[in-house]
Design a protein around this motif. Structure first.
Motif, mmCIF file in Angstrom:
data_model
loop_
_atom_site.group_PDB
_atom_site.id
_atom_site.type_symbol
_atom_site.label_atom_id
_atom_site.label_comp_id
_atom_site.label_asym_id
_atom_site.label_seq_id
_atom_site.Cartn_x
_atom_site.Cartn_y
_atom_site.Cartn_z
ATOM 1 N N ASP A 172 0.822 -1.213 0.000
ATOM 2 C CA ASP A 172 0.000 0.000 0.000
ATOM 3 C C ASP A 172 0.855 1.261 0.000
ATOM 4 O O ASP A 172 0.555 2.218 -0.720
ATOM 5 C CB ASP A 172 -0.924 0.027 1.217
ATOM 6 N N ILE A 173 1.910 1.283 0.801
ATOM 7 C CA ILE A 173 2.747 2.487 0.865
ATOM 8 C C ILE A 173 3.415 2.753 -0.473
ATOM 9 O O ILE A 173 3.432 3.904 -0.959
ATOM 10 C CB ILE A 173 3.792 2.360 1.994
ATOM 11 N N PHE A 174 3.930 1.728 -1.126
ATOM 12 C CA PHE A 174 4.577 1.962 -2.418
ATOM 13 C C PHE A 174 3.562 2.334 -3.496
ATOM 14 O O PHE A 174 3.869 3.135 -4.384
ATOM 15 C CB PHE A 174 5.410 0.746 -2.829
ATOM 16 N N ARG A 175 2.365 1.808 -3.440
ATOM 17 C CA ARG A 175 1.314 2.266 -4.368
ATOM 18 C C ARG A 175 0.965 3.721 -4.085
ATOM 19 O O ARG A 175 0.730 4.503 -5.012
ATOM 20 C CB ARG A 175 0.056 1.410 -4.227
ATOM 21 N N TRP A 176 0.875 4.091 -2.822
ATOM 22 C CA TRP A 176 0.585 5.467 -2.420
ATOM 23 C C TRP A 176 1.663 6.419 -2.936
ATOM 24 O O TRP A 176 1.373 7.514 -3.405
ATOM 25 C CB TRP A 176 0.500 5.514 -0.904
ATOM 26 N N TYR A 177 2.898 5.965 -2.912
ATOM 27 C CA TYR A 177 4.014 6.800 -3.367
ATOM 28 C C TYR A 177 4.118 6.862 -4.894
ATOM 29 O O TYR A 177 4.346 7.938 -5.464
ATOM 30 C CB TYR A 177 5.332 6.244 -2.822
ATOM 31 N N PHE A 178 3.992 5.716 -5.562
ATOM 32 C CA PHE A 178 4.412 5.624 -6.961
ATOM 33 C C PHE A 178 3.316 5.219 -7.949
ATOM 34 O O PHE A 178 3.563 5.171 -9.147
ATOM 35 C CB PHE A 178 5.573 4.631 -7.080
ATOM 36 N N PRO B 274 1.975 -0.652 -9.993
ATOM 37 C CA PRO B 274 3.086 -1.366 -10.638
ATOM 38 C C PRO B 274 2.634 -2.027 -11.940
ATOM 39 O O PRO B 274 1.465 -2.405 -12.081
ATOM 40 C CB PRO B 274 3.480 -2.408 -9.585
ATOM 41 N N THR B 275 3.560 -2.142 -12.858
ATOM 42 C CA THR B 275 3.243 -2.742 -14.152
ATOM 43 C C THR B 275 3.757 -4.180 -14.275
ATOM 44 O O THR B 275 3.279 -4.934 -15.114
ATOM 45 C CB THR B 275 3.847 -1.896 -15.284
ATOM 46 N N LYS B 276 4.732 -4.541 -13.449
ATOM 47 C CA LYS B 276 5.261 -5.905 -13.435
ATOM 48 C C LYS B 276 5.609 -6.275 -12.001
ATOM 49 O O LYS B 276 5.840 -5.400 -11.161
ATOM 50 C CB LYS B 276 6.517 -6.031 -14.309
ATOM 51 N N MET B 277 5.683 -7.567 -11.743
ATOM 52 C CA MET B 277 6.076 -8.002 -10.403
ATOM 53 C C MET B 277 6.707 -9.383 -10.468
ATOM 54 O O MET B 277 6.486 -10.151 -11.412
ATOM 55 C CB MET B 277 4.873 -8.026 -9.465
ATOM 56 N N LYS B 278 7.499 -9.675 -9.442
ATOM 57 C CA LYS B 278 8.102 -10.999 -9.310
ATOM 58 C C LYS B 278 8.177 -11.323 -7.833
ATOM 59 O O LYS B 278 8.574 -10.484 -7.029
ATOM 60 C CB LYS B 278 9.496 -11.034 -9.933
ATOM 61 N N LYS B 279 7.812 -12.557 -7.484
ATOM 62 C CA LYS B 279 7.723 -12.934 -6.077
ATOM 63 C C LYS B 279 8.440 -14.246 -5.813
ATOM 64 O O LYS B 279 8.454 -15.156 -6.649
ATOM 65 C CB LYS B 279 6.259 -13.076 -5.675
ATOM 66 N N LEU C 206 8.462 -5.036 -7.274
ATOM 67 C CA LEU C 206 7.477 -4.315 -8.069
ATOM 68 C C LEU C 206 8.189 -3.381 -9.033
ATOM 69 O O LEU C 206 9.088 -2.636 -8.635
ATOM 70 C CB LEU C 206 6.552 -3.496 -7.154
ATOM 71 N N ASN C 207 7.776 -3.427 -10.291
ATOM 72 C CA ASN C 207 8.338 -2.584 -11.345
ATOM 73 C C ASN C 207 7.299 -1.536 -11.708
ATOM 74 O O ASN C 207 6.188 -1.866 -12.127
ATOM 75 C CB ASN C 207 8.685 -3.464 -12.558
ATOM 76 N N PHE C 208 7.642 -0.266 -11.521
ATOM 77 C CA PHE C 208 6.730 0.823 -11.826
ATOM 78 C C PHE C 208 7.137 1.485 -13.147
ATOM 79 O O PHE C 208 8.045 2.309 -13.197
ATOM 80 C CB PHE C 208 6.729 1.857 -10.694
ATOM 81 N N ILE D 265 12.124 0.398 -9.293
ATOM 82 C CA ILE D 265 11.988 -0.933 -8.712
ATOM 83 C C ILE D 265 11.800 -0.778 -7.206
ATOM 84 O O ILE D 265 12.556 -0.050 -6.552
ATOM 85 C CB ILE D 265 13.214 -1.817 -8.983
ATOM 86 N N CYS D 266 10.784 -1.462 -6.664
ATOM 87 C CA CYS D 266 10.557 -1.485 -5.223
ATOM 88 C C CYS D 266 10.583 -2.932 -4.743
ATOM 89 O O CYS D 266 9.838 -3.768 -5.261
ATOM 90 C CB CYS D 266 9.216 -0.860 -4.861
ATOM 91 N N ASP D 267 11.436 -3.226 -3.783
ATOM 92 C CA ASP D 267 11.525 -4.554 -3.184
ATOM 93 C C ASP D 267 10.860 -4.555 -1.815
ATOM 94 O O ASP D 267 11.078 -3.643 -1.001
ATOM 95 C CB ASP D 267 12.984 -4.994 -3.039
ATOM 96 N N ILE D 268 10.072 -5.583 -1.571
ATOM 97 C CA ILE D 268 9.350 -5.747 -0.310
ATOM 98 C C ILE D 268 9.738 -7.098 0.280
ATOM 99 O O ILE D 268 9.721 -8.113 -0.429
ATOM 100 C CB ILE D 268 7.831 -5.706 -0.538
ATOM 101 N N THR D 269 10.103 -7.130 1.553
ATOM 102 C CA THR D 269 10.323 -8.386 2.256
ATOM 103 C C THR D 269 9.422 -8.434 3.479
ATOM 104 O O THR D 269 9.485 -7.558 4.341
ATOM 105 C CB THR D 269 11.788 -8.557 2.688
#
Length: 316
Positions: A184-190, A193-198, A217-219, A224-228
């Motif tokens: 949510d925070i990265f969506r709020w900021y940017f 996303p158009t691509k993702m890998k998990k 997440l690739n915007f 690029i935003c990485d979430i752990t």
């Protein structure tokens, strides 16, 4: 005008997040609570001076004095509880994630729009001072073009018998507990996303749901935003934002109680931490009074679920 609220659920979020927040707000009262256990519900109500406890949501919603509900029950219960609350014309603040799948969210949204009620998505971290500082810095272009960001939020839950771990009431463990906040925070900021890998693993308890997840997440090929997220690692609570020649580092910026520290280009920023749940409930109740959208809506809820479920189906 006093707004009367019911808590659906008696867990940690209800007790340590919402009750202290609501108790600080004038003209907002908790008049009832819902629990699957009559004994637990009654004990909870007595402890927190709540007038009524229910085990059936239909009975709770019949109260004509009730204005709104806060849904803080297991993920799989959200759809039914939200739909019933909509049909009873009660405003709703719903804990994350919105549901367990996109279809459930769509069913909820149909009823929300039909009822014309205020629906707030409980993304409380949007109200934490450190994360709001970063949002303001991005919106004001104080950091320039961001190319990379990452966040790590872990909790040492170690409870393989909990509802998030077992899979019946949630499709996620780590991602439901902490990953949804960072998405949510990265969506709020940017934006979206158009691509993702998990990559997800359950190496400790072999749980059906994820114990550790890393999501990239690739915007729009720009950021690029990485979430752990983890339910088995020692606590880590951190966010990092990097542009070509700027950085913002946040420590302890997520959660109910925060000791937030923000460093902009290695210089500590003076911020005034507040209870994110206090800010969230004030935003929600103001939205009801003024007839406006809260800071986070069902649009955010369904997009977060879309990312989580897409990652679940596309990842390891």
């Amino acid at each position: 005008m006093t707004l009367n609220i019911a808590l659906l659920g008696t867990g940690r979020i209800a007790e340590y997040g919402y009750i202290p927040a609501i108790n600080k707000i004038d003209d907002v009262s908790i008049i009832s609570v819902l629990s699957r256990s009559h004994a637990k519900g009654s004990e909870f109500a007595i402890k927190h001076s709540i007038p009524k406890a229910y085990v059936e949501i239909d009975d709770l919603l019949e109260d004509k004095l009730l204005d709104a509900v806060i849904v803080c029950t297991p993920d799989s219960l959200h759809e039914e509880q939200v739909i019933k609350s909509c049909r009873a014309r009660k405003h709703i603040l719903c804990e994350k994630p919105m549901a367990t799948g996109v279809k459930s969210c769509e069913n909820m949204i149909f009823e929300i729009e039909k009822a014309g009620i205020i629906f707030g998505m409980a993304h409380n971290n949007r109200f934490n001072a450190g994360l709001r500082y970063i949002k303001d810095a991005l919106d004001s272009n104080l950091i320039g073009q961001v190319y990379y960001a990452r966040a790590m939020l872990t909790t040492l839950q170690n409870d393989p018998s909990g509802w998030r771990a077992l899979g019946k009431e949630s499709k996620f463990w780590a991602m439901s507990a902490t990953g949804a906040h960072m998405i949510d925070i990265f969506r709020w900021y940017f934006g979206e996303p158009t691509k993702m890998k998990k990559i997800s693993l359950s190496p400790k308890f072999k749980s059906i749901n994820d114990e550790i997840t890393t999501l990239s997440l690739n915007f729009n090929e720009k950021i690029i935003c990485d979430i752990t997220a983890s339910a088995i690692l020692p606590p880590v609570n951190r966010i990092e934002i990097y542009s070509n020649d700027n950085s913002i580092i946040g420590e302890n910026v997520f959660g109910i109680k925060t000791d937030e520290r923000i460093y902009h280009n290695d210089e500590k920023v003076m911020i005034e931490p507040i209870s994110s749940f206090f800010g969230e409930v004030v935003d929600f109740t103001n939205a009801i009074i003024k007839g406006v959208e809260p800071r986070s809506t069902y649009k955010d809820g369904i997009e977060n679920i879309r990312i989580m479920t897409d990652a679940l189906s596309n990842g390891n």
